[in-house]
Every structure is written in structure tokens, then in C-alpha cells.
Scaffold this motif. Structure first.
Motif, PDB file in Angstrom:
ATOM      1  N   MET A 108      12.381  -4.962   6.131  1.00 23.84           N
ATOM      2  CA  MET A 108      11.257  -4.403   5.071  1.00 23.84           C
ATOM      3  C   MET A 108      11.212  -2.923   5.335  1.00 23.84           C
ATOM      4  SD  MET A 108       9.418  -5.066   2.496  1.00 23.84           S
ATOM      5  CE  MET A 108       9.745  -3.468   1.622  1.00 23.84           C
ATOM      6  N   ASP A 109      11.195  -2.315   6.547  1.00 27.89           N
ATOM      7  CA  ASP A 109      11.106  -1.174   6.939  1.00 27.89           C
ATOM      8  C   ASP A 109      12.222  -0.156   6.408  1.00 27.89           C
ATOM      9  OD1 ASP A 109       8.878  -1.274   8.403  1.00 27.89           O
ATOM     10  OD2 ASP A 109       9.867  -1.533  10.569  1.00 27.89           O
ATOM     11  N   SER A 110      13.574  -0.828   6.436  1.00 28.23           N
ATOM     12  CA  SER A 110      14.491  -0.291   5.708  1.00 28.23           C
ATOM     13  C   SER A 110      14.370  -0.029   4.231  1.00 28.23           C
ATOM     14  CB  SER A 110      15.793  -1.125   6.051  1.00 28.23           C
ATOM     15  OG  SER A 110      16.448  -1.127   7.316  1.00 28.23           O
ATOM     16  N   TYR A 111      13.935  -0.892   3.499  1.00 23.33           N
ATOM     17  CA  TYR A 111      13.643  -0.826   2.139  1.00 23.33           C
ATOM     18  C   TYR A 111      12.641   0.159   1.791  1.00 23.33           C
ATOM     19  CZ  TYR A 111      16.224  -4.871   0.579  1.00 23.33           C
ATOM     20  OH  TYR A 111      17.154  -5.941   0.446  1.00 23.33           O
ATOM     21  N   HIS A 155       4.707   7.644   1.036  1.00 22.55           N
ATOM     22  CA  HIS A 155       4.798   6.704   2.263  1.00 22.55           C
ATOM     23  C   HIS A 155       4.504   5.316   1.604  1.00 22.55           C
ATOM     24  CE1 HIS A 155       3.774   4.765   5.916  1.00 22.55           C
ATOM     25  NE2 HIS A 155       4.394   5.709   6.742  1.00 22.55           N
ATOM     26  N   LEU A 156       5.177   4.408   2.155  1.00 18.86           N
ATOM     27  CA  LEU A 156       5.238   2.910   1.702  1.00 18.86           C
ATOM     28  C   LEU A 156       5.008   1.881   2.990  1.00 18.86           C
ATOM     29  CD1 LEU A 156       5.321   0.798  -0.798  1.00 18.86           C
ATOM     30  CD2 LEU A 156       7.777   0.932  -0.464  1.00 18.86           C
ATOM     31  N   LEU A 157       4.114   1.064   2.722  1.00 23.00           N
ATOM     32  CA  LEU A 157       3.895   0.011   3.657  1.00 23.00           C
ATOM     33  C   LEU A 157       3.741  -1.306   2.761  1.00 23.00           C
ATOM     34  CD1 LEU A 157       3.587  -0.648   6.799  1.00 23.00           C
ATOM     35  CD2 LEU A 157       1.135  -0.247   6.529  1.00 23.00           C
ATOM     36  N   GLY A 197       0.901  -1.281   0.039  1.00 21.36           N
ATOM     37  CA  GLY A 197       0.086  -0.045  -0.035  1.00 21.36           C
ATOM     38  C   GLY A 197       0.840   1.264   0.008  1.00 21.36           C
ATOM     39  N   ALA A 198       0.513   2.139  -0.891  1.00 22.22           N
ATOM     40  CA  ALA A 198       1.522   3.321  -1.133  1.00 22.22           C
ATOM     41  C   ALA A 198       0.663   4.663  -1.291  1.00 22.22           C
ATOM     42  CB  ALA A 198       2.536   3.020  -2.107  1.00 22.22           C
ATOM     43  N   LEU A 199       1.210   5.611  -0.649  1.00 25.71           N
ATOM     44  CA  LEU A 199       0.823   6.939  -1.013  1.00 25.71           C
ATOM     45  C   LEU A 199       1.610   7.659  -1.897  1.00 25.71           C
ATOM     46  CD1 LEU A 199      -0.195   8.446   2.539  1.00 25.71           C
ATOM     47  CD2 LEU A 199      -1.787   7.724   1.158  1.00 25.71           C
ATOM     48  N   PHE A 200       1.075   8.339  -2.959  1.00 27.08           N
ATOM     49  CA  PHE A 200       1.894   8.835  -4.232  1.00 27.08           C
ATOM     50  C   PHE A 200       1.488  10.499  -4.209  1.00 27.08           C
ATOM     51  CE2 PHE A 200       1.386   4.440  -5.501  1.00 27.08           C
ATOM     52  CZ  PHE A 200       2.637   4.000  -5.473  1.00 27.08           C
ATOM     53  N   ASP A 201       2.551  11.141  -4.784  1.00 27.27           N
ATOM     54  CA  ASP A 201       2.229  12.516  -4.998  1.00 27.27           C
ATOM     55  C   ASP A 201       2.027  12.638  -6.253  1.00 27.27           C
ATOM     56  OD1 ASP A 201       4.546  12.634  -6.559  1.00 27.27           O
ATOM     57  OD2 ASP A 201       5.610  13.898  -5.129  1.00 27.27           O
ATOM     58  N   GLY A 221      -2.905   2.869   8.790  1.00 25.71           N
ATOM     59  CA  GLY A 221      -2.600   1.557   9.288  1.00 25.71           C
ATOM     60  C   GLY A 221      -3.117   0.333   7.947  1.00 25.71           C
ATOM     61  N   PHE A 222      -2.724  -0.829   8.317  1.00 28.63           N
ATOM     62  CA  PHE A 222      -2.939  -1.855   7.212  1.00 28.63           C
ATOM     63  C   PHE A 222      -3.366  -3.188   8.155  1.00 28.63           C
ATOM     64  CE2 PHE A 222      -1.642  -5.564   4.895  1.00 28.63           C
ATOM     65  CZ  PHE A 222      -2.591  -5.451   3.889  1.00 28.63           C
TER      66      PHE A 222
END
Length: 569
Positions: free
Chosen positions: A262-265, A183-185, A172-176, A358-359
């Protein structure tokens, strides 16, 4: 005499000014009279705890010894070797990290702070709510993608029975407005045959009525028997599935957890477009296994690719691999593909701000609906994915729900994703033309297993092909999402309890022939009934039945939320 007095006054004023001047950040507390003492401190490195032993003379750091037995040789160890001298030279913990050893460096810096001022810097560190910082953009889009991958392996068990798994990457990602990731999850579900010897691995033994499957019960790489061929086991296995984030600290990968890597990526990819992420992956990871390139590889292809990089690129990769070394695309799942799908599925958000996101995932096994014309049971497992943005009061400002339903091939619904069990289990009855009549059995082959998993689609991906009455699943879900905007999760659960059937989780309607539903509906006010009439004009499907628990997934997204402080200008 006057001269001596002036000098004494000047000296006194100088001492007073020095005493009033604040200590510089990072300098140790002074010990009286040049006393020598030894302090110890602890921090969190890449592989585990790191420790420092600090020798002080008065307020001067004379010697620092650093320890970290679990730090990776050649990656974390340079920090252990180089930082002690820097602490002594600076007479402070406030030093630069060692390039390529950021994680270990930060752990040692905290250990120094813990040694010098344990009150302000306690160990263990105080638990803090995870916070991702501030996110600002003029236009915001959200996208969600699922990449499904079948896997043969790793290897076979000690009875020479093959290990198999199904791997789903959820992004799940937020894009501009320019397509850059704000933001990426990412999360992942890995489901394996029970002879996979990894502790905590979600299992499925195939469908009830098949052969069961070899099981390694105590994870010692030795088969302990065959799983029960029962519905009870099927229901238990699916109900216990967890994502890799849910498995948390129990899911170690080398020196850290899957979640930490994964948080690092995710942090690495923020600010990049999907095209730039793909370019980064192509240039900086192994063509053999999808892992970031590292110095000293014994693979000629990887060595040649790494050696062709610039010094700056190698330093960047050293920093990346201090936090993450797992593959971005191998048999365990295609993370890059899931991010790309999230971008392709993106939709604009009409919001001004959100404090957190949240996811959540919920898993539901199902017996039914019914049996085929040869009296063989239909089964399915159902996954609900909820991606949510919340305001500071916990009210939903954006909600995106999708679902994956995977059934036995004798389910006669057109477009339904199928799973015939693991290769070697005999296949399953198959209704090829969806006329409620069995046309044979699916092929009991690796090729069929791969073909089935690779063709899985979520209900949103099935789009207009997935009809439910007079509309599609997607249209009905959109109606529910709109209904829940502005509500807290508690309010959604209260709405569900009050306004849906206790029998099937569908919104109540006038004229039900079920006494329980009729009594519940009749007890409502005229205003409540008018609201429900409006709701059921757009959505009548269940929010919690054998097809999946949408409410539980939304609840999980709230419980898993992290702070992002999103502001849309």
C-alpha cells in the motif's frame, strides 16, 4: 643530483596530494599490500534478505556474488543477475538500479555498502522514524473516505459452509488547490466469518443469539467447531479487531506485506489528481482482478491489454510491480473508490504548517441500547476514525474525526447502518418504520447481506439526518475538533479526565442529578465552569462510551504519525 632531488620532491608531493585527496563515494576501503579477502553484506530485498559475497584484491572489487532466494522470479531476479557485474565494473556500490527491480536493487546496493563499510551501514539497519519528505502547497485540503464492500468467499470451508467477509477501505488525503494528491494514507479493515483460515484475520460470528459460526481455530483449512453463541465472544471479537496496517508484518501478501504494498501505491499516486488515478487504474490494471498488468499473463484479456502498451509503459509497470501487485479493486475492497470519496469530502485547511500526520481507529462493541418489543437484544459495533496533523511539539493543528456505527436491524434509529449477521444465520428482528416495534425478520439471503453492507454510511455521511438533541453528530464533532486544536494528545486526555463525567464521558454541566457528576463539577473553578458552559453550547455527546472511544482514536493517530513537513505558502 639536483635533477634527481627535484624528481623525488615532485614524486613525494604527488603522493602527498593523492593521500590527502578524499575517497570517491562508494569505493571500498583499501586493503594493504594487494591482500585478497572476502567480505559479506546483507540488505532488505522485496521478498526478504539479500546477500552479497565480495572478493577484494587490495582496494579493487574483483568479484561479487549475489543471493536472494525469496526474490520474485523475473522481477527481482534480474537485479541478482545483473548488478554484480556493475559493482565490479564501477569498483563501487554506487550504481544505477535495474529497471523493474528497484526494491531488490536497493537491497543489493545496501548489502554492498554493508560489506564494504559495516560501521556506517550496519545490518540489521537502524530503526528510523518513517519520513515522507517535504510537502509544499499554496492551498491545502483534507478529505476522508470510506468504501464498504461485502464479499462472498473465498470459497467454503471443509464442511461446505460459506466464507464471508466485510471489507472497508479508509482513505485520508491531502490535496492542493488543483486537486493533486499531496499526501495519501490508506488503511483497511477486513472482517470475516471465523471459518476464514487466514491467521490474524478479524472475526465476527454474527450477533449473540444467532447460531454461532464454524471456526478454523488453527488456520489449517479444517473446521474445528462452532463459535460460542455468547455476548462474551461478541465483545471479545470486536475488541480485538485490527486494521491491515495494525496487523503489520504478520499480514503477508506474497513476498511482502499489505502495508508495504500500500505504501508503494501511495507514493505512485502522489502528484496525481483523483481523475488521473482512475485513468491510471483503467489503463494499467487487469479488468479481471484490478491488479497491475504484468508480462507473461496467461489471461488472454490481460495479455492483450499489456501487449498494447509502449515500452516505457511496460518499464513503468515492471517498476510498480516490483513493489506492489495486490488489487486496487476486488472483493477485498475498492481502494480507488475510497480515494475518490476522500476527494469529494475534502475541506480547506486554515493552517500554515504541520510536521506530521497520523491516522487512528478504535473499535467498540456495544450491548444495547435495550431490547426490542419482543425482548430481543439490540447490539452494535462502533468504529471511530481520527485523522490528525501535528506540529513539531505534538500539538494538533488539524483534526478530522468520523465514525461508523453498525447495529442489529431492531435498533429503531432512522438511517442506522445494519448488519443482520452472515447469510445462513436466520436474519434478525427488524424495525422497518422506526416506531420501536418489530415488523418481522430480515431476509436470510446473500442479497440482503450485500444490500446492507453497500448502504453503510459514516456519521458524517449521514449528515443532517443524524440528529442529536438540538444539533447533528457532525456539528457536535466539529465543535470538539475546534476545542482540541492547539492541544497535545496528553492535554486532551487530561481535559477529558478533568471535565467529563466518569459515568458517561460527556462534558460536565451544572445541575446534574448524578452525585458523582455534581461533586466533580462543583470542585471546578468559576473559570472552568464558564469554559464548560461554552463547550456544552456546541457539544454534549460523549467522547467515550458504548458508541465509541474518540479519545483512543486520537491517541492512536498520534502513535501512528509519520513525518511530512507540510508547508502552506
Amino acid at each position: 643530483m639536483k635533477k634527481i632531488l627535484v624528481l623525488l620532491l615532485a614524486a613525494t608531493m604527488s603522493l602527498g596530494l593523492f593521500a590527502c585527496k578524499g575517497k570517491e563515494a562508494g569505493t571500498p576501503e583499501e586493503t594493504p599490500g594487494g591482500e585478497t579477502k572476502t567480505l559479506t553484506g546483507t540488505g532488505e530485498g522485496y521478498g526478504g534478505e539479500v546477500k552479497v559475497t565480495v572478493t577484494m584484491e587490495g582496494d579493487t572489487i574483483k568479484e561479487v556474488v549475489a543471493e536472494g532466494a525469496s526474490e520474485t522470479q523475473g522481477i527481482g531476479t534480474p537485479a541478482l543477475e545483473q548488478l554484480p557485474a556493475k559493482f565490479v565494473e564501477a569498483n563501487s556500490w554506487d550504481v544505477d538500479v535495474i529497471a523493474g527491480a528497484t526494491w531488490t536493487s536497493n537491497g543489493l546496493i545496501y548489502a554492498m555498502k554493508n560489506a564494504l563499510d559495516p560501521t556506517a551501514n550496519p545490518w540489521p539497519m537502524a530503526e528510523e522514524e518513517e519520513e515522507e519528505g517535504n510537502v509544499e502547497a499554496s492551498d491545502v485540503f483534507f478529505g476522508f473516505g470510506v468504501a464498504n464492500m461485502p464479499r462472498k468467499g473465498p470459497g467454503a470451508d471443509d464442511k461446505d459452509v460459506q466464507v464471508w467477509s466485510i471489507n472497508q477501505v479508509l482513505a485520508g488525503a491531502l490535496f492542493d488547490g488543483d486537486g493533486k494528491i499531496l499526501h495519501l494514507l490508506v488503511d483497511q479493515v477486513e472482517i470475516a466469518s471465523p471459518n476464514y483460515d487466514g491467521a490474524g484475520m478479524p472475526h465476527i460470528s454474527g450477533w449473540p443469539g444467532q447460531t454461532g459460526y464454524n471456526i478454523d481455530d488453527n488456520h489449517d483449512a479444517k473446521v474445528d467447531g462452532v463459535t460460542d453463541n455468547t455476548e462474551d465472544l461478541f465483545l471479545k471479537e470486536v475488541s480485538e479487531w485490527m486494521t491491515k496496517r495494525q496487523r503489520g508484518s504478520e499480514y503477508k501478501m506474497g513476498m511482502s506485506t499489505w502495508e508495504e504494498q500500500m505504501d508503494s501505491y501511495q507514493k505512485l499516486f502522489v502528484g496525481k489528481t483523483v481523475e488521473e488515478v482512475e485513468e491510471w487504474f483503467t489503463k494499467y490494471t487487469s479488468d479481471l482482478n484490478g491488479r497491475p498488468l504484468k508480462d507473461g499473463s496467461d489471461k488472454p484479456e490481460d495479455k492483450a491489454k499489456y501487449d498494447a502498451l509502449t515500452a516505457d509503459e511496460k518499464a513503468m509497470l515492471a517498476d510498480v510491480t516490483s513493489g506492489a501487485t495486490m488489487s486496487l479493486n476486488d472483493g477485498h475492497g475498492n481502494i480507488v473508490e475510497a480515494i475518490k470519496l476522500a476527494y469529494e469530502n475534502r475541506e480547506g485547511l486554515e493552517i500554515t504548517e504541520a510536521e506530521s500526520r497520523g491516522f487512528g481507529v478504535s473499535f467498540m462493541p456495544r450491548v444495547g441500547p435495550g431490547k426490542d418489543d419482543q425482548d430481543v437484544q439490540v447490539y452494535s459495533f462502533n468504529q471511530v476514525f481520527a485523522s490528525t496533523l501535528f506540529d513539531q511539539d505534538g500539538k494538533i493543528v488539524s483534526l478530522h474525526v468520523d465514525q461508523m456505527e453498525v447495529a442489529t436491524p431492531n435498533y429503531d434509529g432512522d438511517g442506522m447502518p445494519h448488519f443482520s449477521g452472515w447469510p445462513g444465520q436466520g436474519g434478525y428482528n427488524y424495525d422497518e418504520n422506526h416506531d420501536a416495534k418489530v415488523d418481522g425478520k430480515t431476509e436470510d439471503t446473500e442479497e440482503n447481506f450485500f444490500s446492507e453492507i453497500e448502504s453503510w454510511k459514516t456519521k458524517r455521511e449521514r449528515g443532517s439526518d443524524y440528529k442529536m438533541g438540538m444539533s447533528t453528530w457532525e456539528q457536535q464533532m466539529d465543535a470538539y475538533e475546534e476545542l482540541f486544536i492547539g492541544k497535545t494528545v496528553d492535554e486532551i486526555e487530561a481535559w477529558f479526565e478533568k471535565y467529563t463525567s466518569d459515568l458517561n464521558g460527556r462534558p460536565l454541566k451544572d445541575g446534574s442529578d448524578k452525585p458523582e457528576d455534581k461533586a466533580k463539577y462543583d470542585a471546578l473553578t468559576a473559570e472552568d465552569k464558564a469554559m464548560l458552559e461554552d463547550v456544552t453550547s456546541g457539544a454534549t455527546m460523549s467522547l467515550n462510551d458504548g458508541h465509541g472511544d474518540l479519545i483512543a482514536a486520537i491517541r492512536a493517530s498520534y502513535e501512528n504519525r509519520i513525518t511530512i513537513n507540510l508547508s502552506v505558502k
